[in-house]
Design a protein around this motif. Structure first.
Motif, PDB file in Angstrom:
ATOM      1  N   ASP A  10       0.784  -1.175   0.135  1.00 40.11           N
ATOM      2  CA  ASP A  10      -0.081   0.184  -0.055  1.00 40.11           C
ATOM      3  C   ASP A  10       0.855   1.330   0.024  1.00 40.11           C
ATOM      4  OD1 ASP A  10       0.793   0.180   2.505  1.00 40.11           O
ATOM      5  OD2 ASP A  10      -1.111   0.090   3.435  1.00 40.11           O
ATOM      6  N   SER A  11       0.185   2.429   0.057  1.00 38.06           N
ATOM      7  CA  SER A  11       0.978   3.723  -0.037  1.00 38.06           C
ATOM      8  C   SER A  11       1.856   3.879   1.339  1.00 38.06           C
ATOM      9  CB  SER A  11       0.087   4.996  -0.168  1.00 38.06           C
ATOM     10  OG  SER A  11      -0.841   4.987   0.869  1.00 38.06           O
ATOM     11  N   GLN A  12       1.485   3.165   2.335  1.00 40.20           N
ATOM     12  CA  GLN A  12       2.363   3.355   3.479  1.00 40.20           C
ATOM     13  C   GLN A  12       3.438   2.421   3.548  1.00 40.20           C
ATOM     14  OE1 GLN A  12      -0.701   3.054   6.495  1.00 40.20           O
ATOM     15  NE2 GLN A  12      -1.537   5.114   6.062  1.00 40.20           N
ATOM     16  N   ARG A  37      -5.527  -9.908  -8.117  1.00 38.53           N
ATOM     17  CA  ARG A  37      -5.615  -9.473  -6.858  1.00 38.53           C
ATOM     18  C   ARG A  37      -5.281  -8.279  -6.564  1.00 38.53           C
ATOM     19  NH1 ARG A  37      -2.377 -14.524  -4.124  1.00 38.53           N
ATOM     20  NH2 ARG A  37      -1.207 -14.427  -5.982  1.00 38.53           N
ATOM     21  N   LEU A  38      -4.976  -7.141  -7.490  1.00 42.98           N
ATOM     22  CA  LEU A  38      -4.807  -5.765  -7.190  1.00 42.98           C
ATOM     23  C   LEU A  38      -6.144  -5.064  -6.512  1.00 42.98           C
ATOM     24  CD1 LEU A  38      -2.940  -4.750 -10.397  1.00 42.98           C
ATOM     25  CD2 LEU A  38      -1.992  -5.026  -8.204  1.00 42.98           C
ATOM     26  N   PRO A  39      -5.704  -4.216  -5.412  1.00 44.26           N
ATOM     27  CA  PRO A  39      -6.632  -3.508  -4.926  1.00 44.26           C
ATOM     28  C   PRO A  39      -7.277  -2.363  -5.770  1.00 44.26           C
ATOM     29  CG  PRO A  39      -4.878  -3.171  -4.007  1.00 44.26           C
ATOM     30  CD  PRO A  39      -4.384  -3.830  -4.952  1.00 44.26           C
ATOM     31  N   ASN A  40      -8.576  -1.684  -5.419  1.00 51.26           N
ATOM     32  CA  ASN A  40      -8.744  -0.684  -6.164  1.00 51.26           C
ATOM     33  C   ASN A  40      -7.929   0.611  -5.818  1.00 51.26           C
ATOM     34  OD1 ASN A  40     -10.940  -2.078  -7.399  1.00 51.26           O
ATOM     35  ND2 ASN A  40     -12.438  -1.675  -5.834  1.00 51.26           N
ATOM     36  N   LYS A  62      -8.618  -2.244 -15.284  1.00 52.91           N
ATOM     37  CA  LYS A  62      -8.985  -2.140 -13.800  1.00 52.91           C
ATOM     38  C   LYS A  62      -9.029  -0.577 -13.424  1.00 52.91           C
ATOM     39  CE  LYS A  62      -7.967  -6.250 -11.680  1.00 52.91           C
ATOM     40  NZ  LYS A  62      -7.888  -6.470 -10.512  1.00 52.91           N
ATOM     41  N   LYS A  63      -8.683   0.177 -14.480  1.00 54.71           N
ATOM     42  CA  LYS A  63      -8.796   1.520 -14.177  1.00 54.71           C
ATOM     43  C   LYS A  63      -7.583   2.168 -13.425  1.00 54.71           C
ATOM     44  CE  LYS A  63     -13.082   2.658 -15.983  1.00 54.71           C
ATOM     45  NZ  LYS A  63     -12.981   1.388 -17.234  1.00 54.71           N
TER      46      LYS A  63
END
Length: 129
Positions: A10-12, A37-40, A62-63
């Motif tokens: 994640d970004s953290q 399995r990528l999150p939004n 997936k945008k």
């Protein structure tokens, strides 16, 4: 035994998903396994090893905007946000935290399942910290 660890963070800088492949296997294989399995998210920061047209298309479906520099062999250069790409060091910090665990760094375990279990344990602890 040679292995490669692919991770979604994640970004953290916390590991979300991990995938282990054999060492001589291309990064495309790890990308193919993790793309479903990528999150939004809005952006994905990746290494040059993940530069493939099909991977970029899967992300755009997936945008997700890819921030992956092009390989050196590409005939037409790929544009990417260089300022955003500098934040990729957070991913390297995740791998550094995992290697703080001696068992993971030295790869005592020869069995991939046992090695992945040690990596998952280290990732769980580093996620909580």
């Amino acid at each position: 035994m040679n292995t490669k660890l692919h991770a979604i963070c994640d970004s953290q800088g916390r590991p979300i998903d991990l995938f282990l492949t054999a060492g001589p296997v291309s990064d495309y294989i790890g990308g193919r396994a993790l793309v479903s399995r990528l999150p939004n998210v809005k952006w994905l920061l990746g290494d040059r090893g993940y530069d493939a047209d099909w991977f970029r298309e899967a992300l755009q479906d997936k945008k997700i905007h890819p921030c992956i520099p092009g390989r050196k062999q590409r005939k037409t250069p790929v544009r990417y946000d260089k300022r955003r790409y500098k934040r990729r060091n957070q991913i390297e910090i995740v791998f550094g935290r995992l290697k703080d665990w001696r068992r993971v760094a030295t790869r005592y375990d020869r069995c991939p399942q046992t090695l992945f279990s040690a990596i998952a344990l280290a990732a769980t602890v580093t996620f909580r910290l």
